[in-house]
Design an enzyme around this catalytic site. Structure first.
Site, PDB file in Angstrom:
ATOM      1  N   LYS A  52     -20.596  59.416  -6.997  1.00  0.00           N
ATOM      2  CA  LYS A  52     -19.578  59.989  -7.889  1.00  0.00           C
ATOM      3  C   LYS A  52     -20.202  61.062  -8.792  1.00  0.00           C
ATOM      4  O   LYS A  52     -19.651  62.148  -8.968  1.00  0.00           O
ATOM      5  CB  LYS A  52     -18.951  58.882  -8.758  1.00  0.00           C
ATOM      6  CG  LYS A  52     -17.987  57.988  -7.967  1.00  0.00           C
ATOM      7  CD  LYS A  52     -17.598  56.725  -8.718  1.00  0.00           C
ATOM      8  CE  LYS A  52     -16.811  55.788  -7.809  1.00  0.00           C
ATOM      9  NZ  LYS A  52     -16.563  54.460  -8.365  1.00  0.00           N
ATOM     10  N   GLN A  96     -17.841  50.875 -13.640  1.00  0.00           N
ATOM     11  CA  GLN A  96     -18.036  50.451 -12.242  1.00  0.00           C
ATOM     12  C   GLN A  96     -17.932  48.926 -12.120  1.00  0.00           C
ATOM     13  O   GLN A  96     -18.586  48.189 -12.853  1.00  0.00           O
ATOM     14  CB  GLN A  96     -19.412  50.941 -11.745  1.00  0.00           C
ATOM     15  CG  GLN A  96     -19.686  50.647 -10.293  1.00  0.00           C
ATOM     16  CD  GLN A  96     -18.752  51.402  -9.337  1.00  0.00           C
ATOM     17  OE1 GLN A  96     -18.464  52.584  -9.514  1.00  0.00           O
ATOM     18  NE2 GLN A  96     -18.262  50.715  -8.315  1.00  0.00           N
ATOM     19  N   ASP A 119      -9.574  55.746 -13.490  1.00  0.00           N
ATOM     20  CA  ASP A 119      -9.473  54.780 -12.387  1.00  0.00           C
ATOM     21  C   ASP A 119      -8.046  54.247 -12.262  1.00  0.00           C
ATOM     22  O   ASP A 119      -7.696  53.633 -11.256  1.00  0.00           O
ATOM     23  CB  ASP A 119     -10.419  53.588 -12.640  1.00  0.00           C
ATOM     24  CG  ASP A 119     -11.687  53.667 -11.802  1.00  0.00           C
ATOM     25  OD1 ASP A 119     -11.677  54.375 -10.779  1.00  0.00           O
ATOM     26  OD2 ASP A 119     -12.666  53.011 -12.181  1.00  0.00           O
TER      27      ASP A 119
END
Ligand code: NAD
Length: 294
Positions: A52, A96, A119
């Protein structure tokens, strides 16, 4: 059979984002800034976060990695999250998952400010998505929708069977595909581990989205001719003959199912790269929204 090439489409999307970033730079504007919080040293998480961050650099975003030790307490992580919420320089960030067991994931995700939740995991964004309002759509289902759109896959009135009801893939894609609009307007059946006679449902499906994480689960005798198959599963299968000690497997018996399918995503190179591209797209959106709010 046509391959739904996530690698190719994700590269196109990244090029489009890079062009938008170049325009921002030329106008002397601030470029999007994505932060990623990683707790501990889980191998898969390190790989995902690393990729990412590298993708951000390639398209001209700024990126910040907040890498915390495994023994970070819930309170310490919450403080990091509050700092990111208050940091005007950062447009969006991700925490994460999975987090170490001693940290309550739900508590952390609830603390992420919805305006920075690229997200799309915060209930505010999930609720807005379900109500068809502008929000951050979780990157994996967002990527699936984009793939269907760009390949102009017919979805209107089709029967879509989703396998798996997770909050990050199965549930949101079942909502999105049942809504009005492009790559949607489908009749959706959401299946899970308690579903009885799954095969009788997949055999009726025009479109199957498989997100359960069991290698080779969907077999050719479970699908009808002409089916569209989206394989979300990514499982590391141990293989000592390979240098890295494993290979990546999807949920679908690709070899056999692809012979019956009209469209199918490969693993790797299907939904995975689309997920990263859509995270970047959400970060660009976050920058644009913050600019409007300034
Ligand atoms: P999960 O692991 O949280 O849950 C699995 C789901 O599958 C559950 O809802 C369960 O009810 C269902 N299930 C399990 N066994 C079943 C069965 N026999 N029949 C029907 N349903 C069954 O789900 P997740 O987090 O969405 O992950 C699923 C897979 O997708 C994993 O392999 C994961 O690595 C992968 N994934 C890939 C991406 C990507 O970017 N491509 C993103 C997220 C997840």
């Amino acid at each position: 059979m046509k391959l739904l090439d996530g690698k190719k489409i994700s590269n196109q999307i990244k090029e489009e984002i890079a062009a938008a970033v170049a325009d921002m730079k030329n106008r002397g504007e601030k470029v999007p800034h994505l932060a990623a919080v990683l707790v501990g040293n889980d191998g898969a998480s390190l790989t995902y976060v690393g990729s990412k961050v590298r993708s951000c650099e390639k398209i001209g975003f700024r990126s910040t990695l907040v890498h915390l030790p495994e023994e970070t307490t819930e309170e310490q992580l919450l403080q990091e999250v509050y700092k990111l919420n208050g940091n005007k320089d950062i447009d969006g960030y991700i925490v994460q998952l999975p987090l170490p067991k001693h940290i309550d994931e739900e508590k952390i995700l609830l603390a992420v400010h919805p305006d920075k939740d690229v997200d799309g995991f915060h209930p505010t964004n999930f609720g807005k998505m379900a109500l068809d309002m502008p929000s951050f759509v979780p990157a994996t289902p967002y990527g699936i929708m984009e793939l269907l759109k760009r390949y102009k896959v017919e979805t209107q009135g089709k029967h879509c069977v989703v396998i798996g009801r997770s909050h990050i893939v199965g549930r949101p894609i079942s909502i999105l595909m049942s809504q009005k609009g492009e790559a949607a307007d489908a009749t959706v059946t959401l299946t899970h581990s308690r579903t009885k006679d799954l095969k009788s449902l997949t055999l009726q499906a025009d479109i199957i989205v498989s997100a359960l994480g069991v290698p080779g689960f969907l077999k050719a005798d479970m699908v009808k001719d002409g089916v569209v198959v989206i394989d979300v599963g990514i499982t590391r299968v141990a293989d000592p003959s390979r240098e890295r000690g494993y290979y990546l497997s999807g949920d679908v018996d690709f070899e056999a199912v692809s012979r019956k399918a009209s469209y199918i995503t490969p693993v790797p190179g299907g939904v995975g790269p689309m997920t990263i591209a859509m995270l970047l797209k959400n970060t660009l959106l976050a920058r644009e929204r913050h600019k409007e709010m300034a």
